[in-house]
Design a protein around this motif. Structure first.
Motif, PDB file in Angstrom:
ATOM      1  N   GLY A 158       0.432  -1.287   0.033  1.00  0.00           N
ATOM      2  CA  GLY A 158       0.167   0.078  -0.706  1.00  0.00           C
ATOM      3  C   GLY A 158       0.828   1.415  -0.458  1.00  0.00           C
ATOM      4  O   GLY A 158       0.797   2.107  -0.333  1.00  0.00           O
ATOM      5  N   GLU A 159       1.816   1.321   1.080  1.00  0.00           N
ATOM      6  CA  GLU A 159       2.747   2.454   1.036  1.00  0.00           C
ATOM      7  C   GLU A 159       3.186   2.644  -0.436  1.00  0.00           C
ATOM      8  O   GLU A 159       3.721   3.500  -1.036  1.00  0.00           O
ATOM      9  N   ARG A 160       3.984   1.132  -1.568  1.00  0.00           N
ATOM     10  CA  ARG A 160       4.713   1.461  -2.394  1.00  0.00           C
ATOM     11  C   ARG A 160       3.940   1.714  -3.790  1.00  0.00           C
ATOM     12  O   ARG A 160       3.550   2.663  -4.205  1.00  0.00           O
ATOM     13  N   SER A 161       2.016   2.163  -3.796  1.00  0.00           N
ATOM     14  CA  SER A 161       1.102   1.930  -4.404  1.00  0.00           C
ATOM     15  C   SER A 161       1.186   3.887  -4.004  1.00  0.00           C
ATOM     16  O   SER A 161       0.844   4.453  -4.937  1.00  0.00           O
ATOM     17  N   GLN A 162       1.594   4.093  -2.716  1.00  0.00           N
ATOM     18  CA  GLN A 162       0.692   5.429  -2.506  1.00  0.00           C
ATOM     19  C   GLN A 162       2.329   6.323  -3.454  1.00  0.00           C
ATOM     20  O   GLN A 162       1.624   7.221  -4.060  1.00  0.00           O
ATOM     21  N   ARG A 163       3.647   5.943  -3.689  1.00  0.00           N
ATOM     22  CA  ARG A 163       4.726   6.354  -3.931  1.00  0.00           C
ATOM     23  C   ARG A 163       4.569   6.953  -4.824  1.00  0.00           C
ATOM     24  O   ARG A 163       4.790   7.702  -5.797  1.00  0.00           O
ATOM     25  N   ASP A 164       4.149   5.316  -6.011  1.00  0.00           N
ATOM     26  CA  ASP A 164       4.219   5.617  -7.464  1.00  0.00           C
ATOM     27  C   ASP A 164       2.964   6.370  -8.173  1.00  0.00           C
ATOM     28  O   ASP A 164       2.611   6.561  -8.986  1.00  0.00           O
ATOM     29  N   GLY A 165       2.207   6.498  -7.150  1.00  0.00           N
ATOM     30  CA  GLY A 165       0.637   7.080  -7.396  1.00  0.00           C
ATOM     31  C   GLY A 165      -0.332   6.744  -7.609  1.00  0.00           C
ATOM     32  O   GLY A 165      -1.348   6.998  -8.226  1.00  0.00           O
ATOM     33  N   GLY A 166      -0.237   5.244  -7.184  1.00  0.00           N
ATOM     34  CA  GLY A 166      -2.008   4.687  -7.373  1.00  0.00           C
ATOM     35  C   GLY A 166      -2.584   4.731  -6.425  1.00  0.00           C
ATOM     36  O   GLY A 166      -3.055   4.325  -6.909  1.00  0.00           O
ATOM     37  N   ARG A 167      -1.686   5.715  -5.626  1.00  0.00           N
ATOM     38  CA  ARG A 167      -3.538   6.552  -4.833  1.00  0.00           C
ATOM     39  C   ARG A 167      -3.371   8.096  -4.668  1.00  0.00           C
ATOM     40  O   ARG A 167      -2.272   8.256  -3.865  1.00  0.00           O
ATOM     41  N   LYS A 168      -4.292   8.612  -4.019  1.00  0.00           N
ATOM     42  CA  LYS A 168      -4.478  10.088  -4.600  1.00  0.00           C
ATOM     43  C   LYS A 168      -3.669  10.726  -2.768  1.00  0.00           C
ATOM     44  O   LYS A 168      -3.615   9.951  -1.569  1.00  0.00           O
ATOM     45  N   ARG A 169      -3.230  11.550  -3.391  1.00  0.00           N
ATOM     46  CA  ARG A 169      -2.311  11.826  -2.265  1.00  0.00           C
ATOM     47  C   ARG A 169      -2.529  13.440  -2.315  1.00  0.00           C
ATOM     48  O   ARG A 169      -3.615  14.121  -2.751  1.00  0.00           O
ATOM     49  N   LEU A 170      -2.139  13.861  -0.812  1.00  0.00           N
ATOM     50  CA  LEU A 170      -2.766  15.717  -0.350  1.00  0.00           C
ATOM     51  C   LEU A 170      -2.129  16.073  -1.437  1.00  0.00           C
ATOM     52  O   LEU A 170      -0.734  15.994  -1.452  1.00  0.00           O
ATOM     53  N   ASP A 171      -2.707  17.773  -2.448  1.00  0.00           N
ATOM     54  CA  ASP A 171      -2.131  18.487  -2.932  1.00  0.00           C
ATOM     55  C   ASP A 171      -1.040  19.401  -2.418  1.00  0.00           C
ATOM     56  O   ASP A 171      -0.912  19.346  -1.175  1.00  0.00           O
TER      57      ASP A 171
END
Length: 616
Positions: free
Chosen positions: A39-52
């Motif tokens: 899950g953390e890797r998907s966040q780094r890769d842009g697979g999950r929405k992040r705060l702008d």
């Protein structure tokens, strides 16, 4: 011969890095769901929405403003409301962002219970189950913990109602209470994933504390330095709604259905330890039931014929921590059964094991109040030298402390130590025992002597005082018969005594031996310290020892110390440590108004004697 290397707890670090649940068995999607490595890797890769980036900057500025503080409550309330309006609609993104998480953790304690409840409600989504994802996130988990902790303010609300009923005051907690119960339901529905998750497990532990009605400091504030390591954080009790009483019972039952995880997973084991600790504090009857059920499970597992399964669990990193907690919280029948039916005959082997020796220390401490300690002592004393050679000094220290507490087997313990350190025979060697005990070195090693005859061959300066050696002598100083230790102390040279007083570990030894001595014995030691008081006063540690000596000294002994200090008035009054000694001993008064000073000291001495008589 034993190495001086101090015992290290193999359970605290040093092991292999713990793997997340899942791995190579097709559970990658489950790991992603719970915010694990994937899950953390998907966040780094842009697979999950992040705060702008703009929002991140905003919440960073909010954090800086919170750090400045507010002039009045109205200004603070308006600020909190404005920030929470920005959070609304994107609470999950904010909570799972590093900057947003830190800001929310600071903001929630300033928010009203109803506002905190609204944040939790948004994090849970329509069904309430979305909070699982946030709870198992490395940033979001801290926000969930901070939010549910605000329920502890319910106590303040109850007190206000009892003195000045205010309509709507209790209602403001209704939403937050409902969200805490909803979170507990989500945890129960997904218990396996939660208690094995490195972040989610902390949410479960905080939830257990909250439902029981006791909380420690937040995790971000409870990190301790080396001095406080190993000491549990202080807990604060508070009132809880009736619904929490029943929910705790449901949550503990769900945890017990998954007791198998407590012996295979270190993270899950910590959750069970928290469960037992909070129940022992707030729900003792429930704790007794839990202890019995957990022990019944542990002892029912299959093992080698004729051997208890506990012998296996005690040597495992995950389960040994749980057994330590069980031993510390158990009542007499459970402890007796544990020793008689499972550990009897295996105590020395377990004390020699790098992991199992820690539960053995807990058992030795817990049994000191009961007669079973005598049997446990008789078994452990057979392996004292082997345990010392293995470097597990904590076992020996705890055995000595339990002898002091129970007032049993003290002579046997001391004689065994004298033999183990090779200073029992000939008798002239016994006066060398104190440096040997403090350094945990045998006579032959300390004095570089290869011969087994004769007394102390050469005078060796005191050195190598170690932590466990200091603890051992402090325990022995509580024995009824400690003449061997005091005789050994009186043989130390003035230089060695100064070294002892100025050493981080040795200063505790000197303080213990002097303050527990009789007036006559203390006088003999103080005569050895004459001429050293100024140097002790100018030492950070020595000055504390000097104050402890002063507090236990007679009027004549105080006068002797004062006379030794007064000639160095200029040096003492200008020194960063000694100036406190000068003030506390009222030495200016001693110089200019000695008769009045003696009257004051005599009065204090009478008060001290009166209080000691009452306490005895």
């Amino acid at each position: 011969m034993w190495d001086k290397a101090e015992e290290t707890n193999p359970q605290e670090g040093g092991g292999k890095k713990r793997k997340y649940p899942g791995g190579d068995d097709g559970e990658g999607e489950e790991r992603k769901k719970w915010g694990g490595e994937e899950g953390e890797r998907s966040q780094r890769d842009g697979g999950r929405k992040r705060l702008d980036a703009m929002s991140v900057g905003y919440f960073r500025r909010v954090g800086e403003r919170l750090a400045e503080g507010f002039e009045d409550k109205e200004e603070r309330a308006m600020f909190v409301e404005n920030v929470l309006s920005e959070v609304k609609g994107k609470a999950m993104l904010v909570a799972m962002d590093c900057t947003g998480s830190i800001t929310l953790q600071r903001l929630l304690p300033l928010s009203s219970p109803e506002q905190v409840g609204e944040v939790l409600a948004e994090l849970g989504g329509e069904s309430g189950s979305d909070i699982a994802v946030v709870s198992c996130d490395r940033c979001g988990g801290h926000v969930v913990e901070s939010a549910v902790r605000q329920m502890s303010r319910w106590t303040e609300s109850s007190q206000k109602e009892s003195s000045d009923p205010a309509e709507g005051e209790e209602e403001s907690f209704e939403l937050l209470e409902a969200q805490v119960l909803s979170l507990s339901q989500v945890v129960r529905d997904n218990i396996e994933e939660f208690i094995q998750h490195v972040h989610g497990s902390h949410v479960v532990r905080t939830l257990l504390h909250l439902l029981a009605g006791c909380l420690g400091p937040p995790r971000t504030e409870s990190r301790q330095g080396a001095k406080g390591r190993g000491v549990p954080p202080p807990l604060t009790d508070f009132e809880i709604p009736t619904s929490f009483w029943y929910e705790l019972k449901s949550l503990t039952e769900t945890l017990l259905d998954n007791i198998n995880l407590s012996v295979t997973d270190a993270v899950a084991s910590a959750v069970f330890q928290t469960m037992l600790t909070v129940c022992h504090r707030k729900r003792p009857k429930l704790c007794k039931q839990l202890l019995k059920q957990i022990m019944a499970y542990l002892t029912s597992r299959s093992a080698a014929p004729g051997l208890s399964p506990l012998l296996v669990f005690l040597k495992d990193q995950a389960s040994s921590h749980l057994i330590e907690t069980i031993i510390q919280l158990s009542h007499k029948p459970l402890l007796r059964d544990l020793y008689k039916n499972h550990l009897k005959g295996h105590m020395v082997d377990l004390a020699l094991h790098p992991i199992a020796n820690f539960p053995i220390q807990r058992l030795t401490a817990a049994s000191a109040k009961y007669k079973m300690f005598l049997k446990l002592f008789d078994e452990l004393i057979q392996g004292v030298e082997a345990v010392l050679a293995s470097g597990h000094m904590g076992v020996i220290v705890q055995l000595a402390e339990s002898c002091a507490e129970s007032e049993e087997k003290q002579d046997e313990m001391l004689q065994c130590l004298l033999r183990a350190f090779h200073c029992a025979e000939p008798g002239s060697r016994q006066v060398s025992c104190l440096p040997l005990f403090m350094s945990l070195l045998t006579y032959d090693v300390y004095y570089h002597s290869e011969t087994a005859e004769g007394g102390t061959s050469t005078e060796v300066p005191l050195s190598s005082i170690c932590y466990h050696g200091s603890r051992l002598v402090q325990a022995l100083s509580k024995f009824k018969e400690r003449s061997v230790l005091l005789s050994s102390l009186r043989t130390l040279s003035p230089a060695d005594l100064l070294t002892l007083a100025s050493d981080p570990a040795g200063s505790h030894v000197l303080q213990a031996l002097i303050t527990t001595s009789s007036d006559k014995g203390r006088g003999k030691i103080l005569r050895r310290l004459e001429g050293l008081h100024v140097q002790m006063a100018c030492s950070r540690l020595g000055s504390r020892v000097l104050e402890a000596i002063w507090n236990s000294a007679s009027v004549n002994q105080r006068q002797s110390i004062a006379q030794d200090l007064v000639p160095s008035e200029n040096q003492l009054r200008s020194h960063q440590f000694a100036r406190h000694v000068w003030a506390k001993f009222a030495l200016s008064h001693f110089v200019h108004r000695r008769a009045h000073w003696q009257e004051i000291q005599a009065g204090e001495s009478k008060k001290r004697k009166l209080f000691s008589d009452i306490l005895e």
